[in-house]
Scaffold this motif. Structure first.
Motif, PDB file in Angstrom:
ATOM      1  N   HIS A 259      41.850  27.752  50.885  1.00  0.00           N
ATOM      2  CA  HIS A 259      43.267  27.843  51.241  1.00  0.00           C
ATOM      3  C   HIS A 259      44.072  28.730  50.292  1.00  0.00           C
ATOM      4  CE1 HIS A 259      42.859  25.014  54.508  1.00  0.00           C
ATOM      5  NE2 HIS A 259      42.141  24.241  53.719  1.00  0.00           N
ATOM      6  N   LEU A 260      43.363  29.618  49.596  1.00  0.00           N
ATOM      7  CA  LEU A 260      43.997  30.701  48.843  1.00  0.00           C
ATOM      8  C   LEU A 260      43.480  32.007  49.430  1.00  0.00           C
ATOM      9  CD1 LEU A 260      43.655  29.592  45.095  1.00  0.00           C
ATOM     10  CD2 LEU A 260      45.457  29.007  46.725  1.00  0.00           C
ATOM     11  N   VAL A 261      44.366  32.967  49.661  1.00  0.00           N
ATOM     12  CA  VAL A 261      43.918  34.241  50.207  1.00  0.00           C
ATOM     13  C   VAL A 261      42.945  34.886  49.220  1.00  0.00           C
ATOM     14  CG1 VAL A 261      45.799  35.613  49.211  1.00  0.00           C
ATOM     15  CG2 VAL A 261      44.712  36.359  51.330  1.00  0.00           C
ATOM     16  N   LYS A 262      41.912  35.499  49.728  1.00  0.00           N
ATOM     17  CA  LYS A 262      40.879  36.062  48.872  1.00  0.00           C
ATOM     18  C   LYS A 262      41.257  37.462  48.405  1.00  0.00           C
ATOM     19  CE  LYS A 262      35.962  37.324  48.778  1.00  0.00           C
ATOM     20  NZ  LYS A 262      34.724  37.409  49.567  1.00  0.00           N
ATOM     21  N   LEU A 263      41.244  37.657  47.096  1.00  0.00           N
ATOM     22  CA  LEU A 263      41.448  38.987  46.522  1.00  0.00           C
ATOM     23  C   LEU A 263      40.090  39.665  46.420  1.00  0.00           C
ATOM     24  CD1 LEU A 263      43.429  41.017  45.176  1.00  0.00           C
ATOM     25  CD2 LEU A 263      42.826  39.971  42.987  1.00  0.00           C
ATOM     26  N   ILE A 264      39.969  40.833  47.053  1.00  0.00           N
ATOM     27  CA  ILE A 264      38.701  41.562  47.069  1.00  0.00           C
ATOM     28  C   ILE A 264      38.602  42.515  45.886  1.00  0.00           C
ATOM     29  CG2 ILE A 264      37.301  43.219  48.380  1.00  0.00           C
ATOM     30  CD1 ILE A 264      38.516  41.970  50.924  1.00  0.00           C
ATOM     31  N   GLY A 265      39.711  43.170  45.559  1.00  0.00           N
ATOM     32  CA  GLY A 265      39.667  44.117  44.461  1.00  0.00           C
ATOM     33  C   GLY A 265      41.048  44.637  44.113  1.00  0.00           C
ATOM     34  N   TYR A 266      41.070  45.627  43.240  1.00  0.00           N
ATOM     35  CA  TYR A 266      42.330  46.167  42.731  1.00  0.00           C
ATOM     36  C   TYR A 266      42.162  47.647  42.403  1.00  0.00           C
ATOM     37  CZ  TYR A 266      39.811  45.616  38.330  1.00  0.00           C
ATOM     38  OH  TYR A 266      38.869  45.689  37.341  1.00  0.00           O
ATOM     39  N   CYS A 267      43.255  48.297  42.165  1.00  0.00           N
ATOM     40  CA  CYS A 267      43.229  49.699  41.738  1.00  0.00           C
ATOM     41  C   CYS A 267      44.332  49.897  40.713  1.00  0.00           C
ATOM     42  CB  CYS A 267      43.451  50.635  42.932  1.00  0.00           C
ATOM     43  SG  CYS A 267      43.598  52.392  42.491  1.00  0.00           S
ATOM     44  N   CYS A 268      43.990  50.554  39.617  1.00  0.00           N
ATOM     45  CA  CYS A 268      44.949  50.859  38.558  1.00  0.00           C
ATOM     46  C   CYS A 268      44.721  52.289  38.106  1.00  0.00           C
ATOM     47  CB  CYS A 268      44.770  49.886  37.394  1.00  0.00           C
ATOM     48  SG  CYS A 268      45.837  50.217  35.976  1.00  0.00           S
ATOM     49  N   GLU A 269      45.552  53.201  38.608  1.00  0.00           N
ATOM     50  CA  GLU A 269      45.449  54.608  38.221  1.00  0.00           C
ATOM     51  C   GLU A 269      46.834  55.139  37.867  1.00  0.00           C
ATOM     52  OE1 GLU A 269      43.425  57.238  40.852  1.00  0.00           O
ATOM     53  OE2 GLU A 269      41.709  55.901  41.153  1.00  0.00           O
ATOM     54  N   ASP A 270      46.991  55.564  36.642  1.00  0.00           N
ATOM     55  CA  ASP A 270      48.274  56.082  36.165  1.00  0.00           C
ATOM     56  C   ASP A 270      49.388  55.083  36.467  1.00  0.00           C
ATOM     57  OD1 ASP A 270      47.015  58.404  35.234  1.00  0.00           O
ATOM     58  OD2 ASP A 270      47.123  59.308  37.225  1.00  0.00           O
ATOM     59  N   GLU A 271      50.361  55.491  37.290  1.00  0.00           N
ATOM     60  CA  GLU A 271      51.488  54.605  37.607  1.00  0.00           C
ATOM     61  C   GLU A 271      51.215  53.686  38.797  1.00  0.00           C
ATOM     62  OE1 GLU A 271      54.312  54.344  35.965  1.00  0.00           O
ATOM     63  OE2 GLU A 271      53.852  55.905  34.509  1.00  0.00           O
ATOM     64  N   GLU A 272      50.075  53.842  39.456  1.00  0.00           N
ATOM     65  CA  GLU A 272      49.824  53.105  40.692  1.00  0.00           C
ATOM     66  C   GLU A 272      49.174  51.753  40.419  1.00  0.00           C
ATOM     67  OE1 GLU A 272      51.099  54.166  43.310  1.00  0.00           O
ATOM     68  OE2 GLU A 272      51.493  56.242  42.768  1.00  0.00           O
ATOM     69  N   ARG A 273      49.655  50.727  41.132  1.00  0.00           N
ATOM     70  CA  ARG A 273      49.089  49.386  41.055  1.00  0.00           C
ATOM     71  C   ARG A 273      48.874  48.887  42.484  1.00  0.00           C
ATOM     72  NH1 ARG A 273      48.921  51.224  36.871  1.00  0.00           N
ATOM     73  NH2 ARG A 273      49.569  50.435  34.835  1.00  0.00           N
ATOM     74  N   LEU A 274      47.630  48.614  42.837  1.00  0.00           N
ATOM     75  CA  LEU A 274      47.298  48.182  44.192  1.00  0.00           C
ATOM     76  C   LEU A 274      46.396  46.960  44.155  1.00  0.00           C
ATOM     77  CD1 LEU A 274      47.036  51.610  44.117  1.00  0.00           C
ATOM     78  CD2 LEU A 274      47.141  51.173  46.562  1.00  0.00           C
TER      79      LEU A 274
ATOM     80  N   ALA B  51      43.788  39.029  27.747  1.00  0.00           N
ATOM     81  CA  ALA B  51      43.770  37.844  28.598  1.00  0.00           C
ATOM     82  C   ALA B  51      42.466  37.079  28.425  1.00  0.00           C
ATOM     83  CB  ALA B  51      43.965  38.249  30.056  1.00  0.00           C
ATOM     84  N   ALA B  52      41.348  37.810  28.321  1.00  0.00           N
ATOM     85  CA  ALA B  52      40.048  37.169  28.134  1.00  0.00           C
ATOM     86  C   ALA B  52      40.016  36.415  26.809  1.00  0.00           C
ATOM     87  CB  ALA B  52      38.938  38.215  28.187  1.00  0.00           C
ATOM     88  N   ALA B  53      40.623  37.010  25.763  1.00  0.00           N
ATOM     89  CA  ALA B  53      40.671  36.345  24.464  1.00  0.00           C
ATOM     90  C   ALA B  53      41.480  35.056  24.528  1.00  0.00           C
ATOM     91  CB  ALA B  53      41.274  37.294  23.429  1.00  0.00           C
ATOM     92  N   ALA B  54      42.461  35.015  25.455  1.00  0.00           N
ATOM     93  CA  ALA B  54      43.283  33.814  25.620  1.00  0.00           C
ATOM     94  C   ALA B  54      42.624  32.806  26.555  1.00  0.00           C
ATOM     95  CB  ALA B  54      44.657  34.203  26.160  1.00  0.00           C
ATOM     96  N   GLY B  55      41.435  33.153  27.063  1.00  0.00           N
ATOM     97  CA  GLY B  55      40.711  32.212  27.911  1.00  0.00           C
ATOM     98  C   GLY B  55      40.836  32.461  29.392  1.00  0.00           C
ATOM     99  N   TYR B  56      41.315  33.639  29.788  1.00  0.00           N
ATOM    100  CA  TYR B  56      41.501  33.950  31.206  1.00  0.00           C
ATOM    101  C   TYR B  56      40.731  35.219  31.550  1.00  0.00           C
ATOM    102  CZ  TYR B  56      45.383  30.774  30.476  1.00  0.00           C
ATOM    103  OH  TYR B  56      46.150  29.694  30.142  1.00  0.00           O
ATOM    104  N   GLY B  57      39.791  35.105  32.485  1.00  0.00           N
ATOM    105  CA  GLY B  57      39.063  36.275  32.950  1.00  0.00           C
ATOM    106  C   GLY B  57      39.498  36.654  34.342  1.00  0.00           C
ATOM    107  N   ILE B  58      39.088  37.830  34.812  1.00  0.00           N
ATOM    108  CA  ILE B  58      39.487  38.244  36.151  1.00  0.00           C
ATOM    109  C   ILE B  58      38.423  37.920  37.189  1.00  0.00           C
ATOM    110  CG2 ILE B  58      40.894  40.121  35.265  1.00  0.00           C
ATOM    111  CD1 ILE B  58      38.699  42.039  36.280  1.00  0.00           C
ATOM    112  N   GLY B  59      37.321  37.335  36.752  1.00  0.00           N
ATOM    113  CA  GLY B  59      36.284  36.975  37.714  1.00  0.00           C
ATOM    114  C   GLY B  59      35.319  38.122  37.945  1.00  0.00           C
ATOM    115  N   ALA B  60      34.079  37.751  38.238  1.00  0.00           N
ATOM    116  CA  ALA B  60      33.033  38.763  38.380  1.00  0.00           C
ATOM    117  C   ALA B  60      32.979  39.363  39.769  1.00  0.00           C
ATOM    118  CB  ALA B  60      31.682  38.140  38.029  1.00  0.00           C
ATOM    119  N   GLY B  61      33.687  38.779  40.738  1.00  0.00           N
ATOM    120  CA  GLY B  61      33.541  39.229  42.111  1.00  0.00           C
ATOM    121  C   GLY B  61      34.515  40.294  42.561  1.00  0.00           C
ATOM    122  N   LEU B  62      35.382  40.785  41.687  1.00  0.00           N
ATOM    123  CA  LEU B  62      36.375  41.770  42.101  1.00  0.00           C
ATOM    124  C   LEU B  62      35.827  43.194  41.994  1.00  0.00           C
ATOM    125  CD1 LEU B  62      39.714  40.461  40.550  1.00  0.00           C
ATOM    126  CD2 LEU B  62      38.740  40.034  42.812  1.00  0.00           C
TER     127      LEU B  62
END
Length: 425
Positions: free
Chosen positions: A160-175, A72-83
């Motif tokens: 006026h966009l809900v703020k995403l604080i972070g994420y979790c990616c472990e094995d099959e779990e996506r949060l 995604a970064a190579a295509a010009g899309y980053g996830i942002g430094a604040g997550l």
């Protein structure tokens, strides 16, 4: 020490109607089985623009997630430094192992639970209540839609966009971990009987806030088509500030000389623009149509789709359209919960704006910037319907409403005749 909080216990929002799953009120997409999902996952195009041609998505490992982000970064899309990248055990702890007592809602994506982060969890992360979305990989929104939210909300910040604080990616779990929105969704306030009726001023404030969120997405350097604009995706903070949530179906808009994106039809029945449903052609004007439907819901207090009503009243757009062209007709469909406490001129202008937004011809729909300008000019109008005798002081529906209206008009005419006779005498 932060004040202790009590879990917000909500009834499950998933209902079954005519054999289909309706998620969070009126979501009409059916939940696929695992086998169906496995067959179709490779065909999903909702976020392919963010991936390089060689990047094949996987839902089985954190390592693959990092590869996806690199692509995604190579295509010009980053996830942002604040997550923040959270561990699954941390999110289990703050939600009491995703206890049902902390359940905020659930749908095709999975479940959302309330949690509380203290200041010791991550350096620089303040103590706060959060909403933790636990995605069901077998459900409607799998890895690709989850990744769309991480990337889109990771790079975008707007009031006026809900703020995403972070994420979790472990094995099959996506949060996903969001800021907590204490007043829940606009859907709950409009359609749940337990809710206090929203005032006219609050409805306008919400409409303006949601419009600003859409306008921001449409005006981004790489425009974003939200694709699933509806009342359940408009969340409210303690001051009723509206914020858009759930970006799993969002898609990058047309590029270069293209006028639209052609994609598999996804979204919610009743809100989706007719040209998108029929052809799969998707533009920012498709979002404008959905916005117009939400304006109608704010005016009438009725759902976009309501199968409990007669066939002629089942689809809000078709039922309301004939009433939107005059103030006299509009009074017949205004939300009874308002009890006449709304601006007559303001309601007429909102109805006219909604009519433009739901135009069958996409080019005739206004841009969201024009929608904002119109709505902001209506927020200070004080010509309440009850003060000019245009509405009974208590909500009346059905034949009684017509009878009451006739009596009111008759009484007013009688007073005028008496007054005229007195002057002549």
């Amino acid at each position: 020490m932060p004040r202790p909080w009590r879990p917000m216990i909500a009834a499950k929002c998933c209902t079954v109607d005519d054999g289909q799953v309706a998620v969070i009120g009126n979501l009409s997409r059916c939940r696929p089985t695992r086998s169906e999902f496995s067959k179709k996952v490779a065909e999903l195009t909702s976020f392919r623009r963010l991936m390089s041609p060689s990047a094949e998505l996987s839902s089985s490992s954190s390592a693959r997630f990092n590869e996806d982000l690199s692509a995604a970064a190579a295509a010009g899309y980053g996830i942002g430094a604040g997550l923040y990248a959270f561990q699954l055990c941390e999110l289990r702890a703050i939600t009491h192992d995703f206890s049902s007592n902390y359940l905020l809602g659930e749908g095709g994506f999975g479940t959302v639970h309330k949690g509380y982060i203290d200041e010791k969890m991550r350096p620089g992360l303040k103590a706060q209540a959060v909403a933790v979305k636990l995605l069901d990989i077998e459900g409607l929104q799998g890895h690709r839609e989850w990744l769309a939210e991480v990337i889109l909300l990771g790079q975008f910040r707007h009031p006026h966009l809900v703020k995403l604080i972070g994420y979790c990616c472990e094995d099959e779990e996506r949060l996903l971990v969001y800021e907590f929105m204490p007043r829940g969704s606009l859907e709950n306030h409009l359609f749940r009987r337990i809710s206090t009726a929203l005032s006219w001023g609050t409805r306008l404030k919400i409409a303006v806030g949601a419009a600003k969120g859409l306008a921001f997405l449409h005006g981004a350097e790489k425009p974003v088509i939200y694709r699933d604009f509806k009342t359940s995706n408009i969340l409210l903070d303690s001051d009723f500030t509206a914020k858009l949530s759930d970006f799993g179906l969002a898609k990058m808009g047309p590029e270069g000389e293209d006028t639209h994106v052609t994609t598999r039809v996804m979204g919610t029945h009743g809100y989706a623009a007719p040209e998108y449903v029929m052809t799969g052609h998707l533009t920012t004007r498709s979002d404008v149509y959905g916005y117009g439907v939400v304006l109608l819901e704010l005016l009438t207090g009725r759902r976009a789709m309501d199968k409990s009503r007669g066939k002629s009243e089942e689809k809000l757009v078709d039922w309301a359209r004939p009433y939107l062209t005059s103030s006299r007709k509009l009074r017949c469909i205004m939300d009874p919960k308002l009890a006449g406490h709304y601006s007559v001129k303001g309601a007429r202008e909102v109805a006219s704006l909604a009519l433009q937004c739901i135009s069958p011809t996409p080019k005739d729909r206004p841009r969201m910037s024009a929608v904002i300008d119109t709505l902001q000019g209506l927020q200070h109008l004080k010509d309440m319907a009850v003060s000019v005798g245009a509405w009974p002081t208590t909500p009346i529906v059905g034949r009684n409403a017509i009878s009451a209206k006739s009596k009111m008009e008759g009484a007013a005419n009688g007073r005028r005749r008496v007054s005229a006779s007195a002057k002549l005498g």
